[in-house]
Design a protein around this motif. Structure first.
Motif, PDB file in Angstrom:
ATOM      1  N   GLN A   1     161.004 126.239  67.616  1.00 21.39           N
ATOM      2  CA  GLN A   1     159.992 127.057  68.309  1.00 21.39           C
ATOM      3  C   GLN A   1     159.300 128.005  67.336  1.00 21.39           C
ATOM      4  OE1 GLN A   1     162.639 128.551  71.264  1.00 21.39           O
ATOM      5  NE2 GLN A   1     162.200 126.915  72.723  1.00 21.39           N
TER       6      GLN A   1
ATOM      7  N   THR B   1     141.614 136.612  62.950  1.00 27.97           N
ATOM      8  CA  THR B   1     142.803 136.027  63.584  1.00 27.97           C
ATOM      9  C   THR B   1     142.806 134.514  63.382  1.00 27.97           C
ATOM     10  OG1 THR B   1     142.744 137.767  65.255  1.00 27.97           O
ATOM     11  CG2 THR B   1     144.050 135.839  65.784  1.00 27.97           C
TER      12      THR B   1
ATOM     13  N   LEU C   1     150.861 126.172  67.938  1.00 31.05           N
ATOM     14  CA  LEU C   1     150.639 126.527  69.355  1.00 31.05           C
ATOM     15  C   LEU C   1     149.484 127.515  69.469  1.00 31.05           C
ATOM     16  CD1 LEU C   1     154.277 126.978  70.801  1.00 31.05           C
ATOM     17  CD2 LEU C   1     152.826 124.947  70.848  1.00 31.05           C
ATOM     18  N   MET C   2     149.455 128.465  68.526  1.00 29.30           N
ATOM     19  CA  MET C   2     148.386 129.466  68.517  1.00 29.30           C
ATOM     20  C   MET C   2     147.017 128.793  68.339  1.00 29.30           C
ATOM     21  SD  MET C   2     149.736 132.369  68.919  1.00 29.30           S
ATOM     22  CE  MET C   2     151.229 133.295  68.762  1.00 29.30           C
TER      23      MET C   2
ATOM     24  N   GLY D   1     146.203 126.124  69.691  1.00 29.17           N
ATOM     25  CA  GLY D   1     145.812 125.468  70.937  1.00 29.17           C
ATOM     26  C   GLY D   1     146.441 124.109  71.123  1.00 29.17           C
ATOM     27  N   LYS D   2     147.402 123.773  70.226  1.00 28.54           N
ATOM     28  CA  LYS D   2     148.063 122.467  70.377  1.00 28.54           C
ATOM     29  C   LYS D   2     149.216 122.583  71.371  1.00 28.54           C
ATOM     30  CE  LYS D   2     146.599 120.614  66.079  1.00 28.54           C
ATOM     31  NZ  LYS D   2     146.839 119.836  64.908  1.00 28.54           N
ATOM     32  N   ASP D   3     149.558 121.453  71.973  1.00 27.75           N
ATOM     33  CA  ASP D   3     150.692 121.504  72.888  1.00 27.75           C
ATOM     34  C   ASP D   3     151.986 121.301  72.103  1.00 27.75           C
ATOM     35  OD1 ASP D   3     151.689 118.525  73.317  1.00 27.75           O
ATOM     36  OD2 ASP D   3     149.498 118.480  73.202  1.00 27.75           O
ATOM     37  N   ARG D   4     153.100 121.622  72.733  1.00 27.99           N
ATOM     38  CA  ARG D   4     154.399 121.641  72.063  1.00 27.99           C
ATOM     39  C   ARG D   4     154.748 120.300  71.407  1.00 27.99           C
ATOM     40  NH1 ARG D   4     158.319 122.790  76.240  1.00 27.99           N
ATOM     41  NH2 ARG D   4     156.379 123.366  77.268  1.00 27.99           N
TER      42      ARG D   4
ATOM     43  N   ARG E   1     143.457 133.674  59.715  1.00 27.01           N
ATOM     44  CA  ARG E   1     144.890 133.818  59.382  1.00 27.01           C
ATOM     45  C   ARG E   1     145.651 132.572  59.816  1.00 27.01           C
ATOM     46  NH1 ARG E   1     144.491 139.371  61.042  1.00 27.01           N
ATOM     47  NH2 ARG E   1     145.251 138.862  63.130  1.00 27.01           N
ATOM     48  N   ASN E   2     145.289 132.111  61.009  1.00 23.58           N
ATOM     49  CA  ASN E   2     146.001 130.956  61.563  1.00 23.58           C
ATOM     50  C   ASN E   2     145.725 129.680  60.784  1.00 23.58           C
ATOM     51  OD1 ASN E   2     145.720 128.542  63.793  1.00 23.58           O
ATOM     52  ND2 ASN E   2     147.537 129.815  64.084  1.00 23.58           N
TER      53      ASN E   2
ATOM     54  N   ARG F   1     157.400 127.222  58.705  1.00 21.56           N
ATOM     55  CA  ARG F   1     156.380 127.741  59.622  1.00 21.56           C
ATOM     56  C   ARG F   1     155.041 127.906  58.897  1.00 21.56           C
ATOM     57  NH1 ARG F   1     157.599 133.536  61.997  1.00 21.56           N
ATOM     58  NH2 ARG F   1     157.129 134.074  59.846  1.00 21.56           N
TER      59      ARG F   1
ATOM     60  N   MET G   1     155.010 127.734  66.083  1.00 24.82           N
ATOM     61  CA  MET G   1     154.181 128.803  66.655  1.00 24.82           C
ATOM     62  C   MET G   1     152.722 128.805  66.169  1.00 24.82           C
ATOM     63  SD  MET G   1     155.464 130.339  69.096  1.00 24.82           S
ATOM     64  CE  MET G   1     154.348 131.666  69.309  1.00 24.82           C
ATOM     65  N   PRO G   2     152.473 128.682  64.826  1.00 18.30           N
ATOM     66  CA  PRO G   2     151.062 128.702  64.386  1.00 18.30           C
ATOM     67  C   PRO G   2     150.239 127.572  65.004  1.00 18.30           C
ATOM     68  CG  PRO G   2     152.538 128.991  62.515  1.00 18.30           C
ATOM     69  CD  PRO G   2     153.388 128.613  63.681  1.00 18.30           C
TER      70      PRO G   2
END
Lengths: 225, 482
Positions: A107, A83, A114-115, A117-120, A86-87, A159, A111-112
């Protein structure tokens, strides 16, 4: 230019059970991709190219053989670790874009990150350059349904690029697009290749494969370089 | 993935599906509203019990006697009050060797107890033609033949027994562990005075001076009946709050005025503060309290059946006190069964029935919650099915099992919590409606908190399985929508 290998596959085999029968989909694939290469995997329907893509994308396991991705032995790696790989290592570009319909363009793009662990806010900042390069700046608040096919594919490319992966893995990226949009996407791939990205593109279309720097064929589970 | 970002995604998903979220949470809304109402009704019931029994002392024992209907009834009976041995003088009554003489030469109130001519001239101890142990020498024909001829095999309570202050003294002298004792009776009498133009029937309670303290009565104005009032048989009275208002218009007007009870003037020496409705004992607000002995002398005669109330020093010792009281009474009245009820048991029984009701309602609310939870689970399963591709995308781009699990769990929890909050609001809107149906409700923040906690737990429990299933999806299969 060095010959640092991103993908190194040796004797990769994969089979599925179809009822009581065993279907050998990949029959000992040997495949290498060097860093910065733009490679097309060309094959007709049922040749095993989608299975190969799933294995390259770390979404499926292999029965035997070895597969190293950017130096990591994928054949020995557990799902939890896959996982993360992949990210971090792969940017996926799918035929049907696979955007999340309820999220906006921005958004979807972040997504990747954010996955990871980064903030928006940080994620959005990191993606801005890519968004501008792909001409999506004015579409950031739109939902995928409000975009054309070509625009959606550009969102999918954005993305994939934003997480700065080692490998861009595109599965029939022009399959759902009209000719003009398809050409536009392929030009973009060429540009990304020129920028130093490593691209593996899977296609059944010889014309599309022609845009790649190198083409390998897969027929009936066997690869022909 | 950061938890705050998961929550942000959950918020986006919920906003996108507002109507679905509302429909999904209906079960939880109903469950939460039910829980809040159930707790409020339970608390209301408890407060009701506390209020209704507030005049009761937990250590109080009420002792009374009820004569069985078969006594002196139809048929050939030698039992109490029969014509066989009329008159106390013919069958003297003894108690532990002391003979109770007729009281003060007063004429008994024959009209008050026409069928018990045998009781006339006695102050209260055993009356009638029944047997009393203690060596009277007369065989107890009532007991012997009661079953045969009286139409009943139960020979108990066939006597016409009247408890008296002497019995109270006997009990207080013989039973250890008592702190107080008092004796009361009630009777209905026509009264007039104040604003009453004609006569009106009121409950008259004959009490001793300590009744106010034992029954926790407080005075609004004036004093309660004193020992001297009782000893001197003074014609004074204390009015209940409502009685004072009805007769005189206000407590102030009532104080030091005259009320005519059975045509005799009684000076109002005090008015009680409002006590509210009570479940047991004398309803103080509507009653008129007079000295015990005054009532015996002028209103009831000695045949009135009073209630002796004793207070146990230690509430935990109540059963031993009850047994001792029974023993003392059995020695004096071997063929009589007295009704002894302790206030603590009454309160306990009332509280227990209230708790049982509350438990039943809680069980009902739990069922509603379970149904609501199953509703959430169903919707989440459908949602997982609908969003299989989305889950596949998230997994393909690096979403971990934990992220997917948390996102779906949080969605379930939020749906439940939203349902819980709406449910609590609904309960606060519904409570005035229920109150209008005379259901006492005590709404509380604790009730609302419990309902929200229940909602959250329901969401977590029922949301887990679909979320777990979602997190277990294989990316390739999920992407292809399988």
């Amino acid at each position: 230019m060095g010959t640092e290998q991103i993908i190194s596959m040796k004797q990769v085999r994969k089979s599925y059970k179809m009822g009581s029968e065993k279907l050998n989909v990949l029959k000992g694939i040997d495949f290498e991709v060097n860093k910065g290469e733009f490679t097309a995997i060309l094959g007709p329907s049922g040749s095993g190219k989608s299975t190969l893509m799933n294995i390259i994308g770390c979404m499926d396991t292999l029965d035997s053989g070895t597969y190293d991705l950017n130096g990591t032995p994928i054949h020995n790696t557990k799902e939890r670790q896959l996982t993360k790989i992949r990210n971090k290592e792969i940017g996926f570009i799918f035929q049907n874009y696979h955007l999340i319909p309820t999220y906006t363009v921005m958004q979807n793009i972040i997504m990747p990150l954010l996955m990871r662990g980064k903030d928006r806010k940080t994620a959005e900042k990191e993606c801005l350059e890519t968004v501008e390069m792909l001409g999506l700046s004015k579409r950031l608040d739109h939902k995928p349904a409000e975009l054309s096919g070509g625009q959606r594919q550009r969102v999918a490319i954005a993305r994939a690029l934003c997480s700065k992966p080692s490998l861009l893995l595109a599965d029939e990226p022009t399959g759902a697009l009209d000719q003009n949009s398809g050409i536009e996407v392929l030009r973009l791939f060429t540009k990304l290749h020129e920028m130093g990205n490593t691209i593996v593109m899977i296609t059944h279309d010889m014309n599309v494969a022609g845009w790649a720097e190198r083409t390998v064929r897969i027929v009936d589970g066997e690869m022909y370089q | 993935m950061l938890f705050s970002e998961i929550l942000h995604l959950v918020r986006l998903n919920l906003i996108q599906n507002k109507f679905k979220v509302f429909l999904t949470s209906i079960g939880i809304i109903v469950g939460a509203a039910t829980i809040v109402c159930v707790i409020a009704i339970g608390r209301g019931g408890k407060a009701d019990v506390a209020e209704q029994f507030r005049n009761l002392n937990a250590g109080a024992l009420d002792i009374s006697y009820e004569q069985s209907e078969s006594s002196g009834g139809a048929g050939f009976s030698f039992g109490g009050g029969s014509e066989g041995f009329p008159g106390g003088s013919e069958r003297p009554s003894f108690s532990g060797g002391d003979f109770t003489p007729p009281s003060g030469g007063n004429m008994p109130d024959f009209s008050a107890n026409m069928n018990s001519s045998s009781s006339s001239g006695k102050s209260g101890r055993s009356s009638g033609g029944s047997s009393r142990s203690g060596g009277s020498g007369f065989p107890d024909f009532g007991s012997m033949f009661g079953g045969m001829f009286g139409g009943s095999s139960d020979a108990k309570n066939t006597e016409n027994i009247t408890l008296s202050a002497d019995d109270m003294d006997d009990i207080t002298a013989s039973v250890p562990g008592l702190s107080e004792a008092t004796i009361t009776y009630t009777t209905k009498q026509n009264i007039y005075g104040g604003n009453i133009e004609d006569t009106e029937s009121y409950t008259i309670a004959g009490t001793l001076s300590n009744y106010a303290e034992i029954s926790k009565l407080s005075l609004l104005i004036g004093d309660y009946i004193s020992d001297a009032d009782n000893e001197n048989k003074n014609k004074v009275c204390v009015l209940g709050y409502n009685a004072a208002k009805q007769i005189f218009g206000s407590a102030e007007d009532a104080y030091d005025s005259l009320v005519y009870i059975d045509d005799r003037p009684y000076n109002v020496s005090g008015v009680l503060a409002e006590q509210g409705t009570v479940e047991s004992g004398i309803s103080a607000d509507e009653a008129i309290f007079i000295p015990y002995a005054t009532g015996i002398k002028y209103l009831t005669g000695s045949d009135i059946s009073p209630t002796i109330t004793v207070i146990a020093e230690d509430v935990d010792n109540i059963s031993a006190v009850t047994e001792n009281v029974k023993t003392v009474l059995a020695a004096n009245y071997p063929n009589a069964e007295f009704t002894i009820s302790d206030a603590g048991s009454k309160m306990e029984a009332a509280n227990k029935s209230n708790e049982t009701l509350t438990l039943m309602l809680v069980a009902m609310a739990s069922i509603v919650f379970i149904i609501g939870g199953i509703g959430i689970m169903n919707v989440l399963f459908v949602s997982v099915k609908e969003r299989t591709q989305e889950i596949g995308i998230l997994k393909a781009i690096g979403g971990s099992r934990k992220d997917i699990l948390l996102e779906f769990m949080m969605e379930a929890c939020c749906i439940s919590l939203i349902g819980g909050v709406i449910g609590v609001l609904v309960s606060f809107m519904v409570s005035p409606v229920l109150t209008s149906f005379n259901i006492r409700m005590e709404m509380s923040a604790a009730g609302a908190g419990i309902a929200l906690a229940f909602s959250l737990v329901t969401g977590t429990v029922f949301g887990f399985y679909p979320a777990w299933k979602a997190s277990k999806l294989v990316p390739v299969e999920a992407l292809s929508g399988e």
